[in-house]
Design an enzyme around this catalytic site. Structure first.
Site, mmCIF file in Angstrom:
data_model
loop_
_atom_site.group_PDB
_atom_site.id
_atom_site.type_symbol
_atom_site.label_atom_id
_atom_site.label_comp_id
_atom_site.label_asym_id
_atom_site.label_seq_id
_atom_site.Cartn_x
_atom_site.Cartn_y
_atom_site.Cartn_z
ATOM 1 N N HIS A 73 -48.862 13.928 -8.260
ATOM 2 C CA HIS A 73 -49.888 12.880 -8.142
ATOM 3 C C HIS A 73 -49.634 11.757 -9.146
ATOM 4 O O HIS A 73 -50.558 11.090 -9.588
ATOM 5 C CB HIS A 73 -51.307 13.437 -8.323
ATOM 6 N N SER A 80 -34.254 -14.076 -14.234
ATOM 7 C CA SER A 80 -35.226 -14.953 -13.590
ATOM 8 C C SER A 80 -34.813 -16.398 -13.834
ATOM 9 O O SER A 80 -34.280 -16.735 -14.894
ATOM 10 C CB SER A 80 -36.613 -14.699 -14.189
ATOM 11 N N LYS A 94 -36.330 -12.237 -18.716
ATOM 12 C CA LYS A 94 -36.449 -11.232 -17.660
ATOM 13 C C LYS A 94 -35.131 -10.534 -17.323
ATOM 14 O O LYS A 94 -34.075 -11.139 -17.319
ATOM 15 C CB LYS A 94 -36.974 -11.883 -16.365
ATOM 16 N N GLU A 132 -35.304 -2.862 -5.860
ATOM 17 C CA GLU A 132 -36.309 -3.533 -5.020
ATOM 18 C C GLU A 132 -35.756 -3.826 -3.629
ATOM 19 O O GLU A 132 -36.456 -3.684 -2.621
ATOM 20 C CB GLU A 132 -36.763 -4.824 -5.688
#
Ligand code: ARG
Length: 466
Positions: free
Chosen positions: A161, A282, A288, A295
């Site tokens: 969970h 980025s 970043k 992704e």
């Protein structure tokens, strides 16, 4: 109206098809990638025509040479499909006739239909691609096993969970991502049995009258044998759908792991650092470092599921036998193949190079009272019924929460007040190492069990020299 010069079916029609129909009908812009498989099919077919007495030795030899020349021209780009070619079959017949001449070239189409042709080509094409995908999946399994072996003994929080549950070995967790991939390989292997049958000889739907030997064609194509029913052979695409299912499952397995990698790379988790070569920056935020490969893997799994779903819906309402709807079977699986062949190398590189923050993983392993089950099972070994053991341990956790303590920090007297069964030696099981070591049952996280997994997985994905 266009001419109908390159069509394989023009003679009973007045004039050519409307431009709009030709544009709709055309598949050559995507089925051209089957060209080499189509030529292989034709080379097998001319042998069947020869054995059945329709081509002389001289003819079959000339055709074979010319087909090889056509293949060479296709491969070096000197022969290309034109917009006026309806599909790969029409384009290649045009190409063969350009080399061989119309008299001999015109004999080749006897005894076959584009229906049995395309049903065969999609199989031979997918068999090759499945093999390429399987090699990359094996490589990923190898990478996971390498990473597991490099980090033997490192503990981390195991979750259910998404909450801290019980400590596990990092190696055990990584190998949990290898086994689903092993099953994907098994699925591809099993699929191969069904894919390796040749529909050639089925004709348009009812078989051919020329006495062509479908076993010969199957053999020439490296397939196990011919299909058993000509209607089924030309009308069914379950073999394509099954490939699509396995491909989407591979995507889903990468996506599940990706979700973890994305979370693990966050500042809050700080479990891993991705290599600069396998992460991106980025354009506006100089600080970043983004987990784009993970992704994209997560995103592309959605696309793969879409391809599978589209294909299944195309198939669902089709009466026997061939229907033109079946032309729509190809783009989804082509997209899946392209997607996996571009995704897996990057994904494998990312996993091979990410760095694990060992200290952080080990420090968090006992957090969240993840050793509570060990107390309960220690009580069970003292013959306390598990129901009572669970309750006693729950009280101990509540006590710790109230007083801001870890389980091993509870004083002897406080433990005794919670339950007379909680004697000080319970602290022996309150270590991460002890907890992991105790989980030595089949498939458990204890080191000997993990080493067994590594040995088993090495048989599937042997370690290659760097
Ligand atoms: N392009 C067609 C396909 O992909 C080839 C078979 C065409 N057959 C036909 N009867 N029009 O399915």
């Amino acid at each position: 109206m266009s001419e109908n010069a390159n069509s394989l079916w023009g003679s009973r029609f007045d004039g050519g098809p409307a431009d709009s129909l030709a544009a709709l009908s055309r598949s050559v812009h995507f089925d051209w990638r089957l060209a080499k498989y189509d030529i292989a099919g034709t080379r097998a077919h001319i042998r069947a025509l020869h054995v059945a007495g329709y081509l002389t030795v001289a003819e079959v030899e000339k055709l074979d040479r010319d087909l090889l020349e056509l293949l060479r021209r296709v491969e070096d780009g000197s022969f290309q499909a034109k917009v006026t070619d309806e599909d790969v079959h029409s384009a290649l017949e045009r190409g063969l006739i350009e080399i061989t001449g119309v008299e001999l070239g015109g004999k080749v189409r006897a005894g076959r239909s584009r229906n049995d042709q395309i049903a065969t080509l999609i199989r031979t094409y997918l068999l090759d691609q499945a093999n390429a995908i399987a090699q990359l999946v094996i490589q990923l399994i190898e990478v996971l096993v390498n990473r597991a072996e490099e980090h033997l003994g490192v503990a981390m929080p195991g979750r259910t969970h998404f909450q801290h549950a019980q400590p596990v070995l990092l190696s055990h967790h990584l190998l949990a991502h290898a086994w689903p991939l092993v099953r994907d390989l098994e699925r591809l292997n099993d699929w191969t049995k069904r894919a390796s049958l040749s529909p050639y000889g089925a004709g348009a739907l009812a078989g051919n009258t020329l006495g062509l030997d479908p076993s010969l064609v199957a053999r020439e194509l490296g397939l196990a044998g011919p299909t058993q029913n000509s209607i089924d052979a030309t009308a069914s695409r379950d073999v394509v759908a099954e490939f699509a299912f396995i491909a989407s499952l591979i995507g889903i397995n990468l996506s599940r792991f990706s979700e973890e990698i994305i979370i693990w790379a966050s500042a809050e988790f700080d479990y891993i650092k991705l290599s600069d070569s396998y992460s991106t920056g980025s354009s506006i935020m100089p600080q970043k470092k983004n987990p784009d490969i993970a992704e994209l893997a997560r995103g592309k799994s959605g696309r793969l599921i879409g391809d599978l779903t589209g294909l299944l819906v195309t198939l669902k309402g089709l009466p026997l036998a061939y229907n033109r709807d079946l032309q729509e079977d190809k783009e989804p699986v082509f997209d899946m193949v392209d997607t996996l062949l571009v995704l897996l190398p990057a994904f494998n590189g990312m996993v091979a190079t990410m760095q694990f923050n060992k200290n952080r993983l080990e420090a968090l392993a006992p957090a969240g009272f993840s050793l509570a089950t060990d107390i309960a099972e220690w009580l069970v070994k003292k013959k306390i019924p598990f129901r009572d053991a669970h309750e006693i341990t729950g009280k101990m956790v509540a006590f710790c929460e109230q007083h801001g303590l870890e389980l091993h920090e509870v004083a002897d007297a406080d433990m005794a007040a919670i339950s007379q069964h909680l004697t000080p030696d319970v602290r022996d099981v309150l270590t991460v190492g002890g907890s992991i070591k105790a989980r030595a049952g089949a498939g458990g996280t204890a080191l000997p069990r993990v080493l067994e997994q590594i040995a088993a997985l090495r048989k599937i994905a042997p370690k290659r020299e760097a």
